[in-house]
Design an enzyme around this catalytic site. Structure first.
Site, PDB file in Angstrom:
ATOM      1  N   ARG A  99       0.840  -1.076   0.029  1.00  0.00           N
ATOM      2  CA  ARG A  99      -0.119   0.057   0.014  1.00  0.00           C
ATOM      3  C   ARG A  99       1.011   1.090   0.060  1.00  0.00           C
ATOM      4  O   ARG A  99       1.966   0.954   0.445  1.00  0.00           O
ATOM      5  CB  ARG A  99      -1.066   0.005   0.995  1.00  0.00           C
ATOM      6  CG  ARG A  99      -0.131   0.143   2.599  1.00  0.00           C
ATOM      7  CD  ARG A  99      -0.815   0.508   3.696  1.00  0.00           C
ATOM      8  NE  ARG A  99      -0.125   0.545   4.866  1.00  0.00           N
ATOM      9  CZ  ARG A  99       0.665   1.288   5.358  1.00  0.00           C
ATOM     10  NH1 ARG A  99       0.952   2.432   4.395  1.00  0.00           N
ATOM     11  NH2 ARG A  99       1.320   1.267   6.587  1.00  0.00           N
ATOM     12  N   GLU A 102       3.354   5.244   4.724  1.00  0.00           N
ATOM     13  CA  GLU A 102       4.498   5.045   5.798  1.00  0.00           C
ATOM     14  C   GLU A 102       4.325   3.773   6.802  1.00  0.00           C
ATOM     15  O   GLU A 102       3.433   3.139   6.410  1.00  0.00           O
ATOM     16  CB  GLU A 102       5.270   6.249   6.231  1.00  0.00           C
ATOM     17  CG  GLU A 102       5.396   7.141   5.146  1.00  0.00           C
ATOM     18  CD  GLU A 102       6.182   8.387   5.306  1.00  0.00           C
ATOM     19  OE1 GLU A 102       6.894   8.496   6.304  1.00  0.00           O
ATOM     20  OE2 GLU A 102       5.562   9.507   4.981  1.00  0.00           O
ATOM     21  N   THR A 104       2.379   2.123  10.109  1.00  0.00           N
ATOM     22  CA  THR A 104       0.995   2.372  10.866  1.00  0.00           C
ATOM     23  C   THR A 104       0.944   1.303  11.583  1.00  0.00           C
ATOM     24  O   THR A 104       1.620   0.445  11.538  1.00  0.00           O
ATOM     25  CB  THR A 104      -0.184   2.620   9.756  1.00  0.00           C
ATOM     26  OG1 THR A 104      -1.301   2.976  10.718  1.00  0.00           O
ATOM     27  CG2 THR A 104      -0.542   1.224   9.248  1.00  0.00           C
ATOM     28  N   HIS A 106      -1.536  -1.530  13.508  1.00  0.00           N
ATOM     29  CA  HIS A 106      -2.914  -2.143  13.440  1.00  0.00           C
ATOM     30  C   HIS A 106      -2.929  -3.338  14.781  1.00  0.00           C
ATOM     31  O   HIS A 106      -1.965  -3.885  15.089  1.00  0.00           O
ATOM     32  CB  HIS A 106      -3.204  -3.133  12.596  1.00  0.00           C
ATOM     33  CG  HIS A 106      -3.250  -2.488  10.989  1.00  0.00           C
ATOM     34  ND1 HIS A 106      -3.971  -1.139  11.052  1.00  0.00           N
ATOM     35  CD2 HIS A 106      -2.734  -2.636   9.949  1.00  0.00           C
ATOM     36  CE1 HIS A 106      -4.023  -0.678   9.710  1.00  0.00           C
ATOM     37  NE2 HIS A 106      -3.045  -1.728   9.325  1.00  0.00           N
ATOM     38  N   ILE A 180      -5.222   6.124   6.348  1.00  0.00           N
ATOM     39  CA  ILE A 180      -5.940   5.616   4.855  1.00  0.00           C
ATOM     40  C   ILE A 180      -4.693   5.139   4.180  1.00  0.00           C
ATOM     41  O   ILE A 180      -3.570   6.086   3.877  1.00  0.00           O
ATOM     42  CB  ILE A 180      -6.783   6.620   4.107  1.00  0.00           C
ATOM     43  CG1 ILE A 180      -7.962   7.026   5.017  1.00  0.00           C
ATOM     44  CG2 ILE A 180      -6.838   6.102   2.503  1.00  0.00           C
ATOM     45  CD1 ILE A 180      -8.717   8.055   4.161  1.00  0.00           C
ATOM     46  N   GLY A 181      -4.548   4.003   3.766  1.00  0.00           N
ATOM     47  CA  GLY A 181      -3.295   3.602   2.792  1.00  0.00           C
ATOM     48  C   GLY A 181      -4.014   2.599   1.674  1.00  0.00           C
ATOM     49  O   GLY A 181      -4.619   1.567   2.163  1.00  0.00           O
ATOM     50  N   GLY A 192      -6.877  -0.058   2.367  1.00  0.00           N
ATOM     51  CA  GLY A 192      -8.159   0.811   2.865  1.00  0.00           C
ATOM     52  C   GLY A 192      -7.960   1.847   3.981  1.00  0.00           C
ATOM     53  O   GLY A 192      -7.042   2.714   4.087  1.00  0.00           O
ATOM     54  N   SER A 194      -8.195   2.763   8.693  1.00  0.00           N
ATOM     55  CA  SER A 194      -8.455   2.113   9.888  1.00  0.00           C
ATOM     56  C   SER A 194      -8.704   3.196  10.677  1.00  0.00           C
ATOM     57  O   SER A 194      -8.518   4.380  10.605  1.00  0.00           O
ATOM     58  CB  SER A 194      -7.006   1.480  10.482  1.00  0.00           C
ATOM     59  OG  SER A 194      -5.911   2.511  10.342  1.00  0.00           O
ATOM     60  N   CYS A 210       2.450   7.177  10.035  1.00  0.00           N
ATOM     61  CA  CYS A 210       2.350   7.817   9.022  1.00  0.00           C
ATOM     62  C   CYS A 210       3.548   8.738   8.504  1.00  0.00           C
ATOM     63  O   CYS A 210       3.450   9.615   7.662  1.00  0.00           O
ATOM     64  CB  CYS A 210       1.093   8.498   8.729  1.00  0.00           C
ATOM     65  SG  CYS A 210      -0.377   7.198   8.991  1.00  0.00           S
TER      66      CYS A 210
END
Length: 262
Positions: A99, A102, A104, A106, A180-181, A192, A194, A210
């Site tokens: 994607r 940078e 991120t 989760h 968003i990525g 998508g 998060s 990011c």
């Protein structure tokens, strides 16, 4: 934060907020499949599923899909990731991903929404698509009386925090609540967005989220909203349908990984 395939970028000089027009598919198009994973999903499994679904959508053998998941704690590195932004490299597993963007994070308490749409039947405009995803988040937050805002120099959705000390330049502090990525292949999107519902915000300390310094991260619970993930999912779906059109429920969500926190 996006990574389109070769020759898929159109030059656009308008601001993202001016790009929101119709992202609906033609009336004869089937509703978007709406899938919620019943259990945490391993990240590599998620990538393999997205790759397969996106290929089927591009081939015309599957309908478009939105897939809602949670992941165990992990970091992902987009195509623009700077190694210096991985502050604590051994804290959680790190996955290189195709994607845009940078680093991120989760993890549990964060709703990840993988969006697999055929932009050929909607609108072949990458920036407009990113703006539309931001609009979904902003509308979702608005339904809970939270004002989310976009910034032209920073993709994602932000919340002003006047109760915090101002920034060095004297402006109001603001935190990121959604990232968003995306990536496009044959004009079909995958990856998508998060949205932070109730993640452990300390887990973001292992990266510069990011690649943006000087701003923090927040969540719905951090903002004082004691919401449940299921409630957020309902609002996300309503907001998505306002921007992209009708959906239909699909029950075969995939989920096998365990949620484990530090």
């Amino acid at each position: 934060m996006y990574r389109p395939e070769k020759n898929s970028i159109r030059k656009v000089t308008m601001q993202r907020e001016d790009l929101i027009q119709s992202m609906f598919a033609p009336p004869e198009a089937p509703p978007v499949r709406w899938r919620i994973a019943p259990a945490p999903v391993d990240y590599q499994e998620a990538v393999e599923t997205m790759e397969r679904e996106a290929a089927d959508i591009a081939a015309g053998t599957a309908d478009e899909l939105v897939w809602l998941v949670e992941h165990p704690p992990l970091y992902t590195a987009g195509t623009s990731a700077n190694a210096a932004d991985l502050v604590i490299p051994d804290r959680f597993p790190v996955f290189a991903t195709g994607r845009g963007g940078e680093y991120t994070y989760h993890g549990p308490g964060q709703r990840v929404v993988y969006v697999m749409l055929d932009l050929k039947r909607r609108r072949q405009d990458v920036r407009a698509f990113v703006a539309a995803l931001e609009s979904v988040i902003i509308a979702t937050l608005d339904s809970m009386n939270v004002k989310g805002e976009r910034r032209e120099d920073r993709v994602g959705v932000w919340v002003r925090r006047p109760e915090k000390p101002p920034l060095m330049d004297g402006t109001v502090a603001e935190d990121k609540i959604a990232a968003i990525g995306i990536r496009l292949r044959r004009w079909v999107s995958f990856h998508g967005l998060s949205l932070n519902v109730d993640p452990d915000l300390e887990h973001f300390d292992g990266i510069v989220p990011c690649g943006i310094r000087g701003h923090g991260v927040t969540s719905l619970v951090d903002l004082g909203l004691p919401v449940m993930m299921a409630d957020v999912d309902i609002r996300l779906r309503e907001a998505f349908e306002m921007v992209f059109g009708p959906t239909r429920s699909e029950t075969n969500g995939i989920g096998t990984a365990r949620l484990e926190s530090e």
